[in-house]
Design a protein around this motif. Sequence first.
Motif, PDB file in Angstrom:
ATOM      1  N   ASP A 137       0.865  -1.182   0.000  1.00  0.00           N
ATOM      2  CA  ASP A 137       0.000   0.000   0.000  1.00  0.00           C
ATOM      3  C   ASP A 137       0.902   1.232   0.000  1.00  0.00           C
ATOM      4  OD1 ASP A 137      -2.119   1.720   0.124  1.00  0.00           O
ATOM      5  OD2 ASP A 137      -2.642   1.297   2.223  1.00  0.00           O
ATOM      6  N   GLY A 172       1.379   4.904   0.559  1.00  0.00           N
ATOM      7  CA  GLY A 172       0.744   6.023   1.238  1.00  0.00           C
ATOM      8  C   GLY A 172       1.287   7.348   0.735  1.00  0.00           C
ATOM      9  N   ASP A 209      -2.934   4.520  -1.145  1.00  0.00           N
ATOM     10  CA  ASP A 209      -3.766   5.132  -0.102  1.00  0.00           C
ATOM     11  C   ASP A 209      -4.976   4.266   0.231  1.00  0.00           C
ATOM     12  OD1 ASP A 209      -2.169   7.506   0.164  1.00  0.00           O
ATOM     13  OD2 ASP A 209      -3.013   8.216  -1.731  1.00  0.00           O
ATOM     14  N   PHE A 224      -3.374   2.752   4.584  1.00  0.00           N
ATOM     15  CA  PHE A 224      -2.371   3.558   5.276  1.00  0.00           C
ATOM     16  C   PHE A 224      -1.910   4.693   4.354  1.00  0.00           C
ATOM     17  CE2 PHE A 224      -2.125  -0.809   6.821  1.00  0.00           C
ATOM     18  CZ  PHE A 224      -2.314  -0.628   8.178  1.00  0.00           C
ATOM     19  N   SER A 225      -2.617   5.801   4.413  1.00  0.00           N
ATOM     20  CA  SER A 225      -2.308   6.916   3.517  1.00  0.00           C
ATOM     21  C   SER A 225      -1.219   7.835   4.062  1.00  0.00           C
ATOM     22  CB  SER A 225      -3.572   7.741   3.257  1.00  0.00           C
ATOM     23  OG  SER A 225      -3.979   8.415   4.438  1.00  0.00           O
TER      24      SER A 225
END
Length: 453
Positions: free
Chosen positions: A164, A166, A196, A199-200
């Motif tokens: 992911d 971010g 995003d 966990f952005s």
Amino acid sequence: MKRFIPWCFLLQFLKFFPFNRSAAYAEVDLNNLNSLHIENRLLEFILPYEDSFSQNSYQGDINTDIPFTIKEGSIPILVSAPHATEHLREGNVKKADIYTGSISAILHELTGSYLIQSSGFSEDPNYIEAGDYKQALKQIVEENDIKYVIDLHGSARHRDFNIDLGTINGQSIKNSALQKIKYRFESNGIDKVAVDHTFSGLSGGTIVNYSANNLGVEAVQLEISRAYRDPRNDMNSFYTLLLSLNEIINELNDNINQETLDSEMTFNDVPFSFWGWKDIYFVFKNNWMKGQTESTFSPNAHLTRSQAAVTIVRALELEAKEPLKQSFEDVSEEYWAFKEIEIARQHGIIGGYKDGTFGPGNRITREQIAAIFAKTIEDTTRAKRPAFKNVNSSRWSFDAIMSLSKKGIINGYQDNTFIPGGYVTRSQLAFMLHRYAQHRREIKDYDGIFWDK
């Protein structure tokens, strides 16, 4: 109770000993890693890296007052691993993101990136608003002109992504760099690469937020599934991750080097007061349009059909669909723009006249350039009424002009006329290309230098 050294004293320490250059890790290169992987000995190579973090039940070095390690680099990219060891968040002990410390250390050795990683127990560097870790990071960024911060984290296997990315919802890194990162993972066979998703990095205490908003440096938070970051789980996946991260850092560094080498635009006839200077700068930096001499751009000069073909083929990065051959009797294979004219013809964005000629030296009109751009944009809607008083619905170029006008790619004049038969100037084409790029958002390396009029 663990004692934490105040950051003001820490910075004084770092001032005299700015980087920990301990020989804890041996230098590595890709050939060594590949050989170890083939020989099934890569795990025994990696485990000593992890030992410095996993000691004392992953609290790392419990005898240090400086719970992180800094290593000097040779390229302006900083790799961060704030959760390589256990940490404290709101009074609760949080588990380490295992192997992020090892990965960051190996990347430092492979690429020459700067490195900061937790190596002892402390308040969570990725949660508290300030803290020693961030102050040290700030010093590294400012003293070494860091351009990118890559912050490594770990996620659980049950997440529905493998990685992911971010970006604070697109605010922390240019889209061009983000797409390069995403593409590199995917091209190496890592699927489920999200952006995003969970966990952005949006909260104020994150490394990516601090780097982007406080230090003004591009940053991305990488949440890596344990399925890929734990070599005991699947060495092939771990090795693919490591190679991908190595390639990403090298590619980002190549971008930095290219931008450094780019010569600045120094056209005497394009002062900052000129209405289209930002558009001209944009197309010049993208190498779509060049000056007519080293010191002049000739912004008000009219554009020929061959010049338009060359510029648009460059901007769209079009390639030949089939072997090139002469299609127009007035454009021989020796003509300077032969290749681009034929490529544009193959893609159906520009054609010739009924008599079999192309008219390469003819000046191109505003409606002709509108028709060319319109062919590259999917737009099936038809305007119900004219936007300009001298462009009625019966005109052959009506739909093209209306479509581009609606998207802000072309403008009329102050008296609400368009003058479709007027000739296009070089600055007007630069304006259209800049707005076209904003519309498409597919421009490599220069996604961050768009301006509003």
